[in-house]
Design an enzyme around this catalytic site. Structure first.
Site, mmCIF file in Angstrom:
data_model
loop_
_atom_site.group_PDB
_atom_site.id
_atom_site.type_symbol
_atom_site.label_atom_id
_atom_site.label_comp_id
_atom_site.label_asym_id
_atom_site.label_seq_id
_atom_site.Cartn_x
_atom_site.Cartn_y
_atom_site.Cartn_z
ATOM 1 N N GLU A 66 61.987 82.399 -6.599
ATOM 2 C CA GLU A 66 62.941 83.048 -7.519
ATOM 3 C C GLU A 66 62.864 82.489 -8.938
ATOM 4 O OE1 GLU A 66 66.834 83.647 -5.872
ATOM 5 O OE2 GLU A 66 66.120 83.576 -3.807
ATOM 6 N N GLU A 71 71.203 79.280 0.649
ATOM 7 C CA GLU A 71 72.333 78.794 -0.165
ATOM 8 C C GLU A 71 73.574 78.351 0.601
ATOM 9 O OE1 GLU A 71 73.127 81.994 -2.887
ATOM 10 O OE2 GLU A 71 71.242 81.731 -3.954
HETATM 11 C C1 GLA Z 1 70.035 84.603 -5.054
HETATM 12 C C2 GLA Z 1 69.371 85.302 -3.877
HETATM 13 C C3 GLA Z 1 68.422 86.371 -4.319
HETATM 14 C C4 GLA Z 1 68.995 87.214 -5.440
HETATM 15 C C5 GLA Z 1 69.429 86.317 -6.576
HETATM 16 C C6 GLA Z 1 70.000 87.091 -7.729
HETATM 17 O O1 GLA Z 1 69.259 83.668 -5.632
HETATM 18 O O2 GLA Z 1 68.687 84.410 -3.043
HETATM 19 O O3 GLA Z 1 68.120 87.189 -3.227
HETATM 20 O O4 GLA Z 1 70.061 87.972 -4.972
HETATM 21 O O5 GLA Z 1 70.442 85.463 -6.086
HETATM 22 O O6 GLA Z 1 69.375 88.269 -7.965
#
Ligand code: GLA
Length: 399
Positions: free
Chosen positions: A268, A160
């Site tokens: 995710e 990110e």
């Molecule tokens: C981001 C991170 C994850 C997690 C999510 C929320 O996407 O990459 O590791 O912390 O936020 O849970």
């Protein structure tokens, strides 16, 4: 003779019961349905590796062949204070993956969140110079990636760091301290390749489908490739909703990353079923020290399914999972892995935000471990997609 009588009497009964008994449906496993397409993963926490939750463990073992560690390899958890390392949960996680022959993800080496302040200051308590920060980066990667060298299959090296407009984010402690996004990313991947050879190295990002952001990530990957720094893939975090993002954006992003000759992963994944409201978030707990909503109507508006998910929304969720998995399946020559963020609704991070205790329903299993219609939709998606396959753009490699 007695035996024969038995058989003669029993036979019609058996015949009738075969007719009326429901046909036993063999429960299908996600990883088997997608075995020729891509890996199917779930994020897990030490809960599971310490065998505290048998149902969770059984479900993960039956349906998934890839795992991502939720928190225990993030800098703030693994190395909260100088010289203090908490390896226990991460060691257990890696052992669990090895024992069960799963694809083991390391998550994550460089992130602006869940990283302690001491990472950015020197012994005198002053902000690190660029050189000091690069040394911190190197020694962190040496300690963490180096420890699991040859045991973790791939790392989310950088998480990110891109802004929504395709420029690096402006609020990253890492970028501020190193002074420049390209320099940070370059050194992070260089050190990861050095301390974790034979491990795949990925960049992981949310909203990675957004055209401006996608173009920024593409530019960053090309920069690494031009400099001769290895990057093996991009993970698109799938924190999506019932109506967003547009499917075309998802497909365009898969094609854009794959054209760079690297792997594409959906990471995710969870589908938020609740309304989004910037105003609600602002008047909610983020700006309110007591974490109370100022207007009661926001509570019912933002947390509408406290008594269960209505059937029509359940059906919308199944439809959304069906359409995105049909897309993934059509792009199976470009996608290496699809990983869910959690397994069942009760565990999801989506429950707490923006209102504490909010009830969300983003995953394939409900709070009682029942498979939701969305589960069946994911199982059926390859059949619905049929043989349709997207021809990968020039430059893509088949994985
Ligand atoms: C981001 C991170 C994850 C997690 C999510 C929320 O996407 O990459 O590791 O912390 O936020 O849970």
């Amino acid at each position: 003779m007695n035996q024969l009588k038995h058989i003669l009497f029993a036979a019609p009964a058996l015949f009738i019961s075969c007719l009326i008994a429901p046909k036993a449906v063999k429960a299908q496993a996600l990883k088997d349905v997608y075995k020729d397409a891509f890996l199917i993963g779930a994020s897990i926490s030490p809960n599971i590796t310490s065998e505290r939750s048998k149902t969770l463990m059984d479900t993960v073992l039956k349906h998934f062949n890839a795992i991502t560690i939720e928190n225990n390899l993030k800098a703030g958890v693994v190395n909260p204070r100088p010289g203090e390392y908490n390896w226990g949960p991460a060691d257990q996680y890696v052992e669990f993956g090895e024992k069960n022959k799963m694809w083991i993800m390391g998550h994550t080496l460089v992130w602006h969140q869940q990283t302690p302040d001491w990472f950015f200051t020197n012994k005198e308590g002053k902000p690190n110079t660029k050189e000091e920060q690069l040394e911190r980066l190197r020694s962190h990667i040496e300690a963490v990636a180096g420890r699991y060298k040859g045991r973790i299959n791939a790392w989310d090296v950088v998480n990110e760091q891109m802004g929504e407009d395709g420029n690096y984010r402006t609020n990253s402690n890492w970028i501020k301290s190193v002074g420049n996004g390209d320099t940070l990313v370059k050194y992070a991947f260089k050190y990861a390749a050095q301390y974790a050879p034979n491990t795949e190295l990925y960049y992981n990002e949310y909203n990675a489908w957004r055209p401006e952001k996608r173009d920024g990530i593409v530019r960053m990957v090309k920069m690494l490739q031009k400099e001769g720094v290895r990057i093996d893939g991009v993970g698109l975090q799938g924190h999506w909703g019932l109506n967003y993002p547009k499917n075309q954006y998802i497909e365009d992003a898969i094609n854009a990353y794959s054209a760079l000759g690297i792997k594409v992963m959906i990471t995710e994944l969870d589908i938020d079923v609740l309304p989004l409201s910037r105003e609600g978030q602002l008047t909610g707990w983020t700006l309110n020290p007591d974490r109370q909503l100022q207007l009661p109507e926001f509570k019912s508006y933002l947390d509408p399914y406290r008594n269960g998910l209505p059937d029509d929304v359940q059906a919308q969720l199944a439809k959304r999972y069906a359409e995105i998995f049909e897309i993934f399946y059509k792009h199976r020559d470009q996608i290496a892995r699809v990983t869910f963020w959690g397994v069942q609704d009760g565990q999801s991070w989506k429950n707490g935000s923006p209102i504490p205790g909010r009830m969300n329903y983003p995953l394939l299993w409900d709070r009682q471990w029942k498979q939701k219609p969305a589960f069946q939709a994911v199982i059926n998606a390859p059949k619905k997609a049929g043989n349709a396959k997207v021809t990968p753009p020039t430059g893509s490699k088949k994985f």
